[in-house]
Design a protein around this motif. Structure first.
Motif, PDB file in Angstrom:
ATOM      1  N   GLU A   1      -8.842  17.716   8.362  1.00 36.64           N
ATOM      2  CA  GLU A   1      -9.326  17.173   7.090  1.00 36.64           C
ATOM      3  C   GLU A   1      -8.163  16.831   6.168  1.00 36.64           C
ATOM      4  OE1 GLU A   1     -13.608  19.511   7.010  1.00 36.64           O
ATOM      5  OE2 GLU A   1     -11.947  20.322   5.843  1.00 36.64           O
ATOM      6  N   GLY A   2      -8.165  15.614   5.644  1.00 35.32           N
ATOM      7  CA  GLY A   2      -7.085  15.160   4.785  1.00 35.32           C
ATOM      8  C   GLY A   2      -6.018  14.423   5.568  1.00 35.32           C
ATOM      9  N   LYS A   3      -4.840  14.302   4.954  1.00 39.12           N
ATOM     10  CA  LYS A   3      -3.716  13.632   5.611  1.00 39.12           C
ATOM     11  C   LYS A   3      -2.657  14.653   5.994  1.00 39.12           C
ATOM     12  CE  LYS A   3      -4.084   8.967   3.720  1.00 39.12           C
ATOM     13  NZ  LYS A   3      -3.302   7.805   3.239  1.00 39.12           N
ATOM     14  N   CYS A   4      -1.725  14.204   6.820  1.00 41.59           N
ATOM     15  CA  CYS A   4      -0.642  15.071   7.269  1.00 41.59           C
ATOM     16  C   CYS A   4       0.639  14.711   6.532  1.00 41.59           C
ATOM     17  CB  CYS A   4      -0.441  14.937   8.778  1.00 41.59           C
ATOM     18  SG  CYS A   4       0.903  15.959   9.436  1.00 41.59           S
ATOM     19  N   TYR A   5       1.261  15.698   5.908  1.00 39.98           N
ATOM     20  CA  TYR A   5       2.536  15.490   5.237  1.00 39.98           C
ATOM     21  C   TYR A   5       3.627  15.296   6.275  1.00 39.98           C
ATOM     22  CZ  TYR A   5       6.546  16.119   2.186  1.00 39.98           C
ATOM     23  OH  TYR A   5       7.723  15.913   1.500  1.00 39.98           O
ATOM     24  N   VAL A   6       4.483  14.284   6.067  1.00 40.05           N
ATOM     25  CA  VAL A   6       5.621  14.046   6.955  1.00 40.05           C
ATOM     26  C   VAL A   6       6.893  13.944   6.121  1.00 40.05           C
ATOM     27  CG1 VAL A   6       4.337  12.955   8.836  1.00 40.05           C
ATOM     28  CG2 VAL A   6       5.137  11.547   6.929  1.00 40.05           C
ATOM     29  N   PHE A   7       8.014  14.252   6.749  1.00 38.92           N
ATOM     30  CA  PHE A   7       9.272  14.374   6.023  1.00 38.92           C
ATOM     31  C   PHE A   7      10.087  13.086   6.076  1.00 38.92           C
ATOM     32  CE2 PHE A   7       7.721  18.518   7.109  1.00 38.92           C
ATOM     33  CZ  PHE A   7       7.984  19.281   5.982  1.00 38.92           C
ATOM     34  N   ASP A   8       9.465  11.992   5.672  1.00 42.97           N
ATOM     35  CA  ASP A   8      10.163  10.715   5.541  1.00 42.97           C
ATOM     36  C   ASP A   8       9.507   9.945   4.410  1.00 42.97           C
ATOM     37  OD1 ASP A   8       7.968   8.986   6.697  1.00 42.97           O
ATOM     38  OD2 ASP A   8       8.406  10.136   8.497  1.00 42.97           O
ATOM     39  N   ASN A   9       9.885   8.698   4.214  1.00 39.30           N
ATOM     40  CA  ASN A   9       9.406   7.999   3.025  1.00 39.30           C
ATOM     41  C   ASN A   9       7.935   7.599   3.072  1.00 39.30           C
ATOM     42  OD1 ASN A   9       9.485   5.774   4.719  1.00 39.30           O
ATOM     43  ND2 ASN A   9      11.141   4.725   3.646  1.00 39.30           N
ATOM     44  N   ARG A  10       7.252   7.886   4.184  1.00 34.02           N
ATOM     45  CA  ARG A  10       5.806   7.681   4.208  1.00 34.02           C
ATOM     46  C   ARG A  10       5.090   8.809   3.464  1.00 34.02           C
ATOM     47  NH1 ARG A  10       4.813   7.530  10.458  1.00 34.02           N
ATOM     48  NH2 ARG A  10       6.388   9.192  10.253  1.00 34.02           N
ATOM     49  N   LEU A  11       5.651   9.997   3.501  1.00 40.90           N
ATOM     50  CA  LEU A  11       5.149  11.217   2.871  1.00 40.90           C
ATOM     51  C   LEU A  11       3.830  11.723   3.446  1.00 40.90           C
ATOM     52  CD1 LEU A  11       6.088  10.713  -0.906  1.00 40.90           C
ATOM     53  CD2 LEU A  11       7.302  12.001   0.839  1.00 40.90           C
ATOM     54  N   ALA A  12       2.870  10.841   3.664  1.00 36.03           N
ATOM     55  CA  ALA A  12       1.571  11.254   4.200  1.00 36.03           C
ATOM     56  C   ALA A  12       1.083  10.215   5.196  1.00 36.03           C
ATOM     57  CB  ALA A  12       0.552  11.427   3.077  1.00 36.03           C
ATOM     58  N   VAL A  13       0.504  10.684   6.315  1.00 41.71           N
ATOM     59  CA  VAL A  13      -0.013   9.764   7.327  1.00 41.71           C
ATOM     60  C   VAL A  13      -1.438  10.162   7.699  1.00 41.71           C
ATOM     61  CG1 VAL A  13       2.255   9.216   8.274  1.00 41.71           C
ATOM     62  CG2 VAL A  13       0.946  11.118   9.252  1.00 41.71           C
ATOM     63  N   ASP A  14      -2.217   9.187   8.110  1.00 45.18           N
ATOM     64  CA  ASP A  14      -3.576   9.437   8.591  1.00 45.18           C
ATOM     65  C   ASP A  14      -3.525  10.073   9.967  1.00 45.18           C
ATOM     66  OD1 ASP A  14      -5.036   8.353   6.386  1.00 45.18           O
ATOM     67  OD2 ASP A  14      -4.546   6.338   7.096  1.00 45.18           O
ATOM     68  N   VAL A  15      -4.447  10.971  10.234  1.00 44.71           N
ATOM     69  CA  VAL A  15      -4.504  11.668  11.504  1.00 44.71           C
ATOM     70  C   VAL A  15      -5.875  11.501  12.161  1.00 44.71           C
ATOM     71  CG1 VAL A  15      -4.476  13.951  12.608  1.00 44.71           C
ATOM     72  CG2 VAL A  15      -2.788  13.400  10.844  1.00 44.71           C
ATOM     73  N   ASN A  16      -6.928  11.645  11.349  1.00 40.55           N
ATOM     74  CA  ASN A  16      -8.296  11.736  11.859  1.00 40.55           C
ATOM     75  C   ASN A  16      -8.980  10.379  11.892  1.00 40.55           C
ATOM     76  OD1 ASN A  16     -11.017  12.344  12.347  1.00 40.55           O
ATOM     77  ND2 ASN A  16     -10.925  14.246  11.172  1.00 40.55           N
ATOM     78  N   SER A  17      -9.305   9.913  13.091  1.00 37.39           N
ATOM     79  CA  SER A  17     -10.045   8.654  13.245  1.00 37.39           C
ATOM     80  C   SER A  17     -11.483   8.911  13.687  1.00 37.39           C
ATOM     81  CB  SER A  17      -9.346   7.759  14.287  1.00 37.39           C
ATOM     82  OG  SER A  17      -9.264   8.412  15.542  1.00 37.39           O
ATOM     83  N   VAL A  18     -11.865  10.184  13.773  1.00 34.64           N
ATOM     84  CA  VAL A  18     -13.208  10.562  14.237  1.00 34.64           C
ATOM     85  C   VAL A  18     -14.127  10.920  13.076  1.00 34.64           C
ATOM     86  CG1 VAL A  18     -14.516  12.158  15.689  1.00 34.64           C
ATOM     87  CG2 VAL A  18     -12.247  11.383  16.418  1.00 34.64           C
ATOM     88  N   ASN A  19     -13.726  11.901  12.262  1.00 29.02           N
ATOM     89  CA  ASN A  19     -14.522  12.329  11.111  1.00 29.02           C
ATOM     90  C   ASN A  19     -13.615  12.607   9.905  1.00 29.02           C
ATOM     91  OD1 ASN A  19     -13.385  14.581  12.343  1.00 29.02           O
ATOM     92  ND2 ASN A  19     -15.185  15.882  12.112  1.00 29.02           N
ATOM     93  N   PRO A  20     -12.924  11.581   9.414  1.00 26.03           N
ATOM     94  CA  PRO A  20     -11.955  11.767   8.323  1.00 26.03           C
ATOM     95  C   PRO A  20     -12.608  12.233   7.027  1.00 26.03           C
ATOM     96  CG  PRO A  20     -12.372   9.440   8.677  1.00 26.03           C
ATOM     97  CD  PRO A  20     -13.053  10.156   9.803  1.00 26.03           C
ATOM     98  N   LYS A  21     -11.819  12.987   6.259  1.00 23.38           N
ATOM     99  CA  LYS A  21     -12.301  13.527   4.983  1.00 23.38           C
ATOM    100  C   LYS A  21     -11.103  13.811   4.090  1.00 23.38           C
ATOM    101  CE  LYS A  21     -14.841  17.562   3.176  1.00 23.38           C
ATOM    102  NZ  LYS A  21     -15.537  18.831   3.564  1.00 23.38           N
ATOM    103  N   THR A  22     -11.186  13.441   2.823  1.00 22.16           N
ATOM    104  CA  THR A  22     -10.113  13.733   1.873  1.00 22.16           C
ATOM    105  C   THR A  22     -10.399  15.063   1.194  1.00 22.16           C
ATOM    106  OG1 THR A  22      -9.719  11.381   1.455  1.00 22.16           O
ATOM    107  CG2 THR A  22      -8.857  12.931  -0.158  1.00 22.16           C
ATOM    108  N   ILE A  23      -9.450  15.981   1.213  1.00 22.59           N
ATOM    109  CA  ILE A  23      -9.677  17.300   0.615  1.00 22.59           C
ATOM    110  C   ILE A  23      -8.743  17.595  -0.555  1.00 22.59           C
ATOM    111  CG2 ILE A  23     -10.547  18.273   2.774  1.00 22.59           C
ATOM    112  CD1 ILE A  23      -7.811  19.654   3.101  1.00 22.59           C
TER     113      ILE A  23
END
Length: 317
Positions: A220-242
C-alpha cells in the motif's frame, strides 16, 4: 523503449583494499558516463546507478565478471532520464549503516534469513503463523508498506538493533522481513536469528523486485527510493495511497526533502503546501537563511565528498 535505466543492487562479499577499490570503481563508472551513489566497504558493495541502456549493460557485465560479485542481483528500472546528476563512490565502514560490525556475530555472507522469491512471499504473507516485518525507517514505511506489516519507530536502520526486543512477542511466528531492495534484511534477519528467532525469512530483491514479479499486490502506497525519483509505484494489482501531507493532512504520495539543508527531513507534502512553504517542513525552516530554491521536486543534489584516487587506476576485472 526508454533510453535510460536505473540499477539497484548490493553484494555482501569480502573486498580487500576496499578504499582503493572505491577510488578505482569511481573512475570506472565515470568512464562509461554513469551517475549514481555507490558505497564500498570491506564487507561488500551497495549501489544505485543510472545511465544509458548501453552503459548499464557494460556496468552489469563488468561487475558480474568479477568472481567476488558474480551473484549480484540487479533490479533494473527503465527511466525517462538518469536518476542522479553526479557520480559518487565512497568507502565506508558498512554498506548499510547498522552498527553491527562484528562478523563473528553478524555476517550476511554466512547466515541470514531464508530468501523468499516474490511469489513465495506473496503466498506466505497472509498466513496466521506469519508476521510481516518492515525493517525500514519511519519516513519510508510512512510512504508505503505491506498491508498488516509490523513497523518499528526508527529514524535510521542503525536504530533497528535497539528495537529488536519489541519483537519478542513474535518469537513463535514465522518472521518475513522486507525492505527496498533486500540489503537491510540481510543484517536484520541475521540479527533476529542471533537473538533466538527460529524461523526468519526475507523478501529476495525487496519491494522493487516484488513489484516487478508479483505485481506489488497488497503493498500500500509508494516505495521510497534513494535517488531523484524519491518515490516509485509498486502495486499494479490493488494500489492504495496511505500517506498524508505533513502540513495539512491531505492524502498525498509525494515525498520530498526539506528545503532547509540544516533540516533536510524526509516527509510527505502535497503540492499546495509545497509551494506555500517553498518545500519546507515548517515556517521556521522556510525562514532559514540557507533555504534552497524549491523547484517542485523536493530533491537536492548532495555536495560530493573528496575521494583519494591513486595515480594508477585499475578497472575491476
Amino acid at each position: 523503449m526508454k533510453q535510460y535505466q536505473t540499477l539497484l543492487y548490493y553484494c555482501y562479499t569480502a573486498i580487500e583494499n576496499a578504499g582503493q577499490f572505491a577510488a578505482e570503481h569511481l573512475e570506472f563508472c565515470r568512464s562509461i558516463n554513469l551517475v549514481g551513489r555507490i558505497i564500498v566497504a570491506d564487507e561488500g558493495l551497495n549501489g544505485t546507478v543510472s545511465g544509458t541502456r548501453e552503459a548499464c549493460k557494460t556496468y552489469m557485465d563488468t561487475v558480474l565478471a568479477d568472481p567476488r560479485f558474480a551473484k549480484t542481483d540487479f533490479k533494473i528500472d527503465d527511466v525517462d532520464e538518469p536518476s542522479f546528476i553526479k557520480m559518487h563512490c565512497r568507502y565506508k565502514a558498512e554498506i548499510v549503516h547498522s552498527g553491527l560490525r562484528n562478523p563473528a556475530i553478524i555476517n550476511p555472507a554466512k547466515q541470514t534469513g531464508k530468501h523468499l522469491e516474490p511469489k513465495e512471499f506473496m503466498e506466505m504473507k497472509d498466513r496466521d503463523d506469519v508476521v510481516i516485518l518492515d525493517v525500514r525507517s519511519n519516513y519510508e514505511h510512512a510512504l508505503g508498506r505491506f498491508k498488516n506489516a509490523v513497523t518499528l519507530d526508527i529514524e535510521n536502520f542503525r536504530d533497528f538493533p535497539a528495537r529488536i526486543n519489541e519483537l519478542a512477542k513474535y518469537k513463535d511466528k514465522k518472521i518475513l522481513t522486507y525492505c527496498t531492495g533486500g540489503i537491510k534484511c540481510e543484517k536484520a534477519s541475521a540479527l533476529l536469528l542471533h537473538e533466538g528467532f527460529k524461523e526468519v525469512y526475507q523478501l529476495h530483491g525487496g519491494i522493487i523486485k516484488y513489484g516487478k514479479e508479483a505485481g506489488g499486490k497488497d503493498f500500500e502506497g509508494k516505495c521510497y527510493v534513494f535517488d531523484n525519483r524519491l518515490a516509485v509505484d509498486v502495486n499494479s494489482v490493488n494500489p492504495k495511497t496511505i500517506s498524508t501531507c505533513r502540513n495539512c493532512g491531505k492524502t498525498t504520495s509525494k515525498m520530498i526533502n526539506c528545503a532547509n539543508p540544516e533540516c533536510n527531513e524526509h516527509f510527505t507534502q502535497c503540492d499546495e503546501c509545497g509551494w506555500k512553504l517553498d518545500g519546507c517542513c515548517s515556517e521556521t525552516c522556510q525562514a532559514h537563511p540557507r533555504k534552497r530554491p524549491y523547484d517542485g521536486t523536493g530533491y537536492y543534489v548532495k555536495v560530493p565528498q573528496p575521494v583519494n584516487v591513486s595515480k594508477k587506476l585499475k578497472l575491476i576485472s
